[in-house]
Design a protein around this motif. Structure first.
Motif, PDB file in Angstrom:
ATOM      1  N   PRO A 100      -6.555   1.810   0.250  1.00  0.00           N
ATOM      2  CA  PRO A 100      -5.124   1.807   0.554  1.00  0.00           C
ATOM      3  C   PRO A 100      -4.432   0.580  -0.006  1.00  0.00           C
ATOM      4  O   PRO A 100      -5.068  -0.460  -0.209  1.00  0.00           O
ATOM      5  CB  PRO A 100      -5.098   1.803   2.089  1.00  0.00           C
ATOM      6  N   ARG A 102       3.528  -1.829   0.874  1.00  0.00           N
ATOM      7  CA  ARG A 102       3.807  -0.559   1.536  1.00  0.00           C
ATOM      8  C   ARG A 102       5.311  -0.387   1.725  1.00  0.00           C
ATOM      9  O   ARG A 102       6.064  -1.364   1.654  1.00  0.00           O
ATOM     10  CB  ARG A 102       3.058  -0.492   2.867  1.00  0.00           C
ATOM     11  N   ARG A 112      -2.909  10.228   5.605  1.00  0.00           N
ATOM     12  CA  ARG A 112      -4.300   9.800   5.533  1.00  0.00           C
ATOM     13  C   ARG A 112      -5.151  10.876   4.866  1.00  0.00           C
ATOM     14  O   ARG A 112      -4.879  12.067   4.976  1.00  0.00           O
ATOM     15  CB  ARG A 112      -4.850   9.524   6.930  1.00  0.00           C
ATOM     16  N   ARG A 164      -1.028   9.382  -0.459  1.00  0.00           N
ATOM     17  CA  ARG A 164      -0.382   8.096  -0.167  1.00  0.00           C
ATOM     18  C   ARG A 164      -0.124   7.282  -1.432  1.00  0.00           C
ATOM     19  O   ARG A 164       0.698   6.360  -1.430  1.00  0.00           O
ATOM     20  CB  ARG A 164      -1.256   7.280   0.787  1.00  0.00           C
ATOM     21  N   GLU A 167      -7.426   0.171   5.873  1.00  0.00           N
ATOM     22  CA  GLU A 167      -6.853   1.230   6.687  1.00  0.00           C
ATOM     23  C   GLU A 167      -7.499   1.214   8.060  1.00  0.00           C
ATOM     24  O   GLU A 167      -8.733   1.197   8.184  1.00  0.00           O
ATOM     25  CB  GLU A 167      -7.087   2.594   6.022  1.00  0.00           C
TER      26      GLU A 167
END
Length: 398
Positions: free
Chosen positions: A58, A64, A81, A95, A235
């Motif tokens: 991630p 983000r 996810r 994502r 994550e």
């Protein structure tokens, strides 16, 4: 995403030698070499975009959507996810899509401008007579080189240790800025001073080889030039119950689709993309005035095209990936939102913390209502477009 393999270094050297042969043997104009590097940027960024979609780690918190100042495309996907399983390929992670689009939008904005500067269409240098054969040879070389790197990236399973935010695109944005604004005036001044093309070509090839080898041998150093923070994050793990659920309540796909289409239209007219609607209206006005003597009709048609496109994107991507596949699983001790497309739990709420569950009617799509879940710690969950919402709320209150 740079690879520090021997094949990667060989690809850099081979493509640079081919371009050097064009200048020193075939007599290419030095600005043809610039255009080749401009073309190479598109091939590299295309490969990087493909790789970034499969990056398993991630993004770091600093990159983000909640921590970026730029308008984030398709932000709902950033919270999804799990990955989508594809035959013969690594999982594709939804994502990563917003991060790829964010950098691609900036690249696609600068790339045409850099091409105009490198070719001399704009800037101090006289326009260049394009050599289609030279660009074709360069395109073949770049395709082979990037294919080698892509295969090596898959073979070494580098996708397991990288994030979508650590790719090459941002670094190539700097290259485009240099090609668009810095190199043309320097090149024009050098040519006016009588510097031979061979010397200029040697300087350009040498600079490209040096950067390519540095990128292959010292990827961490090159990455630090454009990324202030660590790009790979962690994550938080979820632990859904192992037992089978007592009941399952899928999301109503029709309700999700209709709501997403309306939301996309509103965002197009009122959100950060409103300037695109205005621009499309101006273009439509010009086309309608020139071709049909109806500027107002052209303006409306141009604006509606952008609104419809944004709505379509919201429906096909955000709604179909982030919301429509959700299945709410009621377990004896937890409520779980499970994404059937990625086969991963999106969140888990212990039932012991749930204090209230209420239903909000949706007039737009009968039978696809919203359930509001309140928890003892002050948090809440909103379960939109739930099939048989009354039964779900009753189970949670029991």
């Amino acid at each position: 995403m740079p690879d520090d393999s021997r094949r990667g270094r060989l690809a850099v050297v081979a493509s640079s030698l081919l371009l050097a042969a064009g200048v020193f043997v075939l007599g290419w104009d030095v600005r043809v070499l610039l255009l080749c590097y401009w073309l190479e940027a598109a091939f590299v960024v295309s490969r990087d975009a493909i790789q970034s979609l499969f990056a398993a780690r991630p993004p770091a918190d600093a990159y983000r959507p909640t921590d970026t100042r730029a308008p984030f495309p398709l932000p709902a996907l950033a919270a999804v996810r799990g990955g989508i399983e594809l035959p013969g390929l690594p999982p594709l992670y939804p994502r990563n899509v917003p991060h790829v689009l964010l950098t691609l939008l900036a690249f696609c904005t600068l790339w045409p401008l850099a091409g105009l500067g490198a070719s001399g269409v704009v800037g101090p240098a006289p326009p260049l007579s394009l050599s289609v054969d030279a660009l074709a040879v360069a395109a073949v070389a770049f395709t082979i080189g990037q294919a080698i790197r892509l295969v090596e990236w898959v073979r070494t399973r580098e996708f397991e240790t990288t994030a979508a935010t650590g790719g090459l695109t941002r670094r190539y944005l700097l290259l485009l800025v240099v090609l668009a604004f810095a190199v043309p005036p320097v090149l024009a001044a050098a040519e006016a001073s009588g510097v031979p093309d061979l010397v200029l070509g040697a300087c350009l090839v040498g600079a490209r080889v040096t950067y390519g080898l540095a990128e292959a041998r010292r990827p961490g150093f090159v990455r630090s030039l454009v990324y202030a923070d660590e790009t790979v994050g962690d994550e938080d793990p979820l632990e859904p119950p192992d037992a089978d659920p007592i009941a399952t309540h899928p999301t109503d796909r029709w309700g999700t689709t209709v709501t997403a289409a309306l939301h996309g239209a509103l965002v197009s007219a009122l959100g950060p993309t409103a300037f695109l609607v205005l621009l499309a209206g101006l273009v439509g006005m010009a086309v309608g005035s020139a071709g049909f003597s109806r500027p107002a009709l052209g303006a409306v048609a141009g604006a509606l095209c952008i609104v419809a496109s944004r709505s379509l994107v919201a429906v096909l991507i955000e709604a179909r990936v982030a919301e429509a596949p959700l299945v709410y699983r009621v377990h004896a001790d937890a409520l779980v939102a499970h994404n059937a497309l990625t086969d991963a739990a999106q969140w888990v709420t212990p039932r012991a913390t749930i204090t209230d569950a209420t239903v909000s009617r949706t007039r737009l799509v009968p039978g696809a209502d919203t359930v509001h879940v309140e928890c003892a710690d002050g948090t809440s969950r909103t379960l939109r477009h739930v099939s048989n919402a009354e039964a779900l709320a009753a189970r949670l209150d029991s």
